[in-house]
Design a protein around this motif. Structure first.
Motif, short mmCIF file in Angstrom:
data_model
loop_
_atom_site.label_atom_id
_atom_site.label_comp_id
_atom_site.label_asym_id
_atom_site.label_seq_id
_atom_site.Cartn_x
_atom_site.Cartn_y
_atom_site.Cartn_z
N ALA A 34 0.83 -1.21 0.00
CA ALA A 34 0.00 0.00 0.00
C ALA A 34 0.86 1.26 0.00
CB ALA A 34 -0.93 0.00 1.21
N ASP A 35 0.31 2.32 -0.55
CA ASP A 35 0.98 3.62 -0.58
C ASP A 35 0.41 4.47 0.55
OD1 ASP A 35 2.15 6.04 -1.06
OD2 ASP A 35 1.47 6.24 -3.13
N LEU A 36 1.18 4.65 1.62
CA LEU A 36 0.74 5.40 2.78
C LEU A 36 1.53 6.70 2.95
CD1 LEU A 36 0.44 2.26 4.98
CD2 LEU A 36 -1.42 3.90 4.80
N ARG A 37 2.16 7.15 1.89
CA ARG A 37 2.93 8.37 1.98
C ARG A 37 2.03 9.54 2.37
NH1 ARG A 37 5.58 8.66 -3.76
NH2 ARG A 37 3.60 7.61 -4.24
N ARG A 38 2.49 10.31 3.35
CA ARG A 38 1.78 11.48 3.86
C ARG A 38 0.37 11.16 4.39
NH1 ARG A 38 3.64 16.85 0.44
NH2 ARG A 38 5.87 16.43 0.58
N ALA A 39 0.14 9.92 4.74
CA ALA A 39 -1.11 9.57 5.41
C ALA A 39 -0.96 9.93 6.89
CB ALA A 39 -1.40 8.08 5.26
N ASP A 40 -2.02 10.47 7.46
CA ASP A 40 -2.01 10.84 8.88
C ASP A 40 -2.44 9.62 9.68
OD1 ASP A 40 -2.51 11.80 11.45
OD2 ASP A 40 -3.29 13.72 10.75
N VAL A 41 -1.49 9.03 10.42
CA VAL A 41 -1.77 7.78 11.14
C VAL A 41 -1.71 7.97 12.66
CG1 VAL A 41 -0.95 6.36 9.22
CG2 VAL A 41 0.64 7.03 11.03
N ILE A 42 -1.90 9.18 13.13
CA ILE A 42 -1.82 9.42 14.56
C ILE A 42 -2.84 8.55 15.31
CG2 ILE A 42 -3.48 11.34 14.65
CD1 ILE A 42 -1.53 12.77 16.58
N GLY A 43 -2.35 7.78 16.26
CA GLY A 43 -3.23 6.94 17.07
C GLY A 43 -3.77 5.70 16.38
N ALA A 44 -3.36 5.42 15.15
CA ALA A 44 -3.85 4.24 14.44
C ALA A 44 -3.26 2.98 15.06
CB ALA A 44 -3.49 4.31 12.96
N ASP A 45 -4.07 1.92 15.11
CA ASP A 45 -3.64 0.66 15.72
C ASP A 45 -3.13 -0.28 14.63
OD1 ASP A 45 -3.33 -1.72 17.10
OD2 ASP A 45 -5.14 -1.43 18.31
N PHE A 46 -1.81 -0.48 14.59
CA PHE A 46 -1.17 -1.29 13.56
C PHE A 46 -0.84 -2.71 14.03
CE2 PHE A 46 -0.47 2.79 11.56
CZ PHE A 46 -0.38 2.51 10.20
N ARG A 47 -1.42 -3.15 15.12
CA ARG A 47 -1.08 -4.48 15.63
C ARG A 47 -1.31 -5.57 14.57
NH1 ARG A 47 -4.42 -5.09 20.97
NH2 ARG A 47 -5.76 -3.63 19.83
N ASP A 48 -0.25 -6.29 14.24
CA ASP A 48 -0.28 -7.39 13.28
C ASP A 48 -0.71 -6.97 11.88
OD1 ASP A 48 0.62 -9.31 15.11
OD2 ASP A 48 -1.39 -9.66 15.86
N ALA A 49 -0.69 -5.67 11.60
CA ALA A 49 -1.00 -5.21 10.24
C ALA A 49 0.14 -5.62 9.32
CB ALA A 49 -1.18 -3.70 10.22
N ASP A 50 -0.19 -6.12 8.14
CA ASP A 50 0.80 -6.56 7.16
C ASP A 50 1.22 -5.36 6.32
OD1 ASP A 50 2.35 -7.71 5.21
OD2 ASP A 50 0.90 -9.28 4.68
N VAL A 51 2.42 -4.85 6.56
CA VAL A 51 2.91 -3.70 5.80
C VAL A 51 4.10 -4.10 4.93
CG1 VAL A 51 2.05 -1.98 7.44
CG2 VAL A 51 4.35 -2.93 7.74
N ARG A 52 4.18 -5.37 4.58
CA ARG A 52 5.27 -5.82 3.72
C ARG A 52 5.20 -5.11 2.36
NH1 ARG A 52 4.39 -12.17 3.89
NH2 ARG A 52 2.24 -11.36 3.85
#
Length: 279
Positions: free
Chosen positions: A223-241
């Motif tokens: 995924a393209d997450l450039r300049r995405a605002d992720v403040i407080g987002a829960d990334f537990r076990d999220a696949d960011v490969r």
């Protein structure tokens, strides 16, 4: 745990916003409670030292936390609150010296941690060229909040954290909007969204709002997450490969540590690639 290397500070004022366990009295291992779960092999009450805490205030299984069932410890970040409470608020007096000191330290630490998290976000926003029109407000907010963290134990525990958070969050959102405005096209808004297990492989989320989103076990590979605002987002076990997190706004080391990435995942230069990610 993340690989250890020297990292550039966000700015000069942010030098103390990274946890320094060598200057802390193991406060996160004592003051905070946790329940036995997939994140913690055993539970403990607030104010009770973790069984793995050594006499020198270091963790006895620091390099085996995930293997020993304490993954929750690897995704916690005090943002430098531990050393601030230990060395500034209590001037080097530790909780083993006196029960009264211990009780007060354990009350101050959770509050300080929240304040330092806000300081960390303000410090990041201060570096954005696009936010120059609000830089004066960001600077004042940082200095005012930093002043609160340097008060007495009573002043810190008496701080109106919800009010401070509301004020700072409004300012951070304005700064975020200025940065994301440079991203062409319509940006997606997933603020506070339930995206648990969502299939977002290869998603175009550049400039998106993911504030407080639940991304637990979501497929964000490629995924393209450039300049995405992720403040407080829960990334537990999220696949960011293979995902591009290069210019993510307000991304923290704890969020990276909670996710599952690989050598192809692109991350901000101010953060470090977690050691448990695939090579």
């Amino acid at each position: 745990m993340p690989e250890k290397r020297e990292l550039p500070v966000l700015n000069a004022a942010a030098a103390d916003l990274r946890s320094d366990c060598a200057r802390c009295f193991g406060l996160c291992c004592v003051a905070l409670p946790f329940d036995a779960s997939s994140d913690f092999a055993v539970g403990k009450a607030a104010g009770t030292p973790c069984a793995n805490l050594r006499d020198d205030f270091r963790c006895g299984i620091h390099h085996q936390l995930r293997e020993r069932g304490f993954a929750g410890c690897t995704v916690f970040d005090c943002f430098g609150a531990g050393q601030k409470v230990s060395q500034v608020t209590f001037a080097g007096r530790h909780w083993r010296e006196n029960p009264v000191t211990a009780r007060r330290m354990f009350e101050v630490f959770p509050v300080m941690r929240q304040l330092h998290e806000l300081l960390r976000y303000l410090a990041e926003a201060l570096e954005w060229p696009q936010a120059r029109t609000v830089r004066g407000e960001l600077r004042r907010a940082f200095d005012d909040l930093d002043g609160v963290t340097r008060g007495s134990a009573e002043e810190i525990t008496g701080a109106d954290v919800p009010a401070i958070r509301q004020q700072v969050n409004g300012l951070l959102l304005r700064a975020s909007e200025l940065v994301r405005a440079e991203v062409p096209g319509r940006k997606k808004n997933h603020r506070g969204a339930d995206l648990i297990g969502a299939r977002l492989r290869g998603a175009r989320l550049r400039g998106a709002v993911l504030r407080g989103a639940y991304l637990i076990a979501a497929d964000l590979s490629g995924a393209d997450l450039r300049r995405a605002d992720v403040i407080g987002a829960d990334f537990r076990d999220a696949d960011v490969r293979g995902a591009d997190l290069t210019d993510c706004l307000f991304l923290t080391q704890a969020q990276l540590n909670a996710a599952k990435g690989d050598a192809m995942t692109r991350i901000p230069s101010t953060l470090t690639r977690p050691g448990h990610w695939l090579s």
